[in-house]
Write an enzyme that holds these catalytic residues in place. Structure first.
Site, PDB file in Angstrom:
ATOM      1  N   ASP A  36       0.814  -1.221   0.000  1.00  0.00           N
ATOM      2  CA  ASP A  36       0.000   0.000   0.000  1.00  0.00           C
ATOM      3  C   ASP A  36       0.845   1.267   0.000  1.00  0.00           C
ATOM      4  OD1 ASP A  36      -2.085  -1.756   0.232  1.00  0.00           O
ATOM      5  OD2 ASP A  36      -2.915  -0.900   2.064  1.00  0.00           O
ATOM      6  N   HIS A 181       3.701  -2.360   3.109  1.00  0.00           N
ATOM      7  CA  HIS A 181       3.728  -1.002   2.549  1.00  0.00           C
ATOM      8  C   HIS A 181       5.042  -0.763   1.825  1.00  0.00           C
ATOM      9  CE1 HIS A 181       0.675  -0.803   5.725  1.00  0.00           C
ATOM     10  NE2 HIS A 181       0.149   0.207   5.064  1.00  0.00           N
TER      11      HIS A 181
END
Length: 216
Positions: A36, A181
């Site tokens: 992400d 991430h």
């Protein structure tokens, strides 16, 4: 609460799903890796390099404001077979926004992804995993399916790479969806952890894949 619909168009009625929309390719213990907040020029290239070294594909839920500054990187993701998803424009808490603001966050991001890669995203993920009815409905109206996760690496809390690796390997199971991430802070521990847990998953017999649409 989710369904199909043309982008920028409001369906006449809510489409109710009566069968699973997600299928994971491959037999045996298949898992999905997701990243992400990117793309980020510091960390995303290292993530892509590691995935390519092991010939696996992942999902990247990108933020529109990051894409604007890193269009070549987004094209590289698409060219290498990774799935690009919508993670809003500026990563707000969607549950505190009006419907029009939610739509703007999601639609602008789909627009810039399409302008950069030639196709609109079919998947979206709410920042912070904060969903409500409006978020699901607007995502569906924009032609996207929601995807959450089953294992959170907690890399956003700045743990060590060893801690991230342990969480992934401890949570490993068939159908696992890993949340990591590649932007939003110092993601060097996330990159180092990926280099270690990815080959260990493969050596343990896991098949790293990406979801595909279930044809209707």
């Amino acid at each position: 609460m989710t369904g199909y619909g043309p982008a920028r168009a409001m369906p006449r009625r809510t489409l109710v799903r009566r069968e699973p929309f997600l299928r994971i390719k491959g037999r045996g213990r298949s898992v999905v890796l997701t990243f992400d907040d990117g793309p980020d020029p510091r960390y995303t290239p290292e993530v892509l390099r590691t995935l390519k070294a092991h010939d696996v594909r992942a999902m990247f839920f990108v933020c529109g404001e990051m894409v604007v500054e890193n269009r070549d990187m987004l094209r590289k993701m698409a060219d290498e077979g990774h799935v690009i998803g919508n993670h809003t424009w500026s990563h707000p808490l969607l549950t505190e926004l009006t419907r029009s603001a939610i739509r703007s966050q999601m639609e602008r991001t789909s627009d810039v992804i399409e302008q950069t890669c030639g196709a609109r995203p079919g998947w979206f993920r709410a920042p912070y995993g904060a969903w409500n009815r409006a978020v699901f409905e607007i995502g569906a109206e924009l032609g996207m399916e929601p995807l959450a996760w089953s294992v959170d690496t907690l890399d956003w809390t700045a743990p060590s790479s060893q801690s991230i690796e342990r969480r992934v390997l401890k949570g490993a199971a068939e159908g696992m969806v890993v949340l990591a991430h590649d932007a939003g802070g110092d993601r060097s521990p996330s990159v180092r952890a990926l280099r270690r847990y990815l080959p260990r998953l493969l050596d343990s017999g896991y098949h790293i894949t990406v979801p595909r649409w279930q044809t209707r």
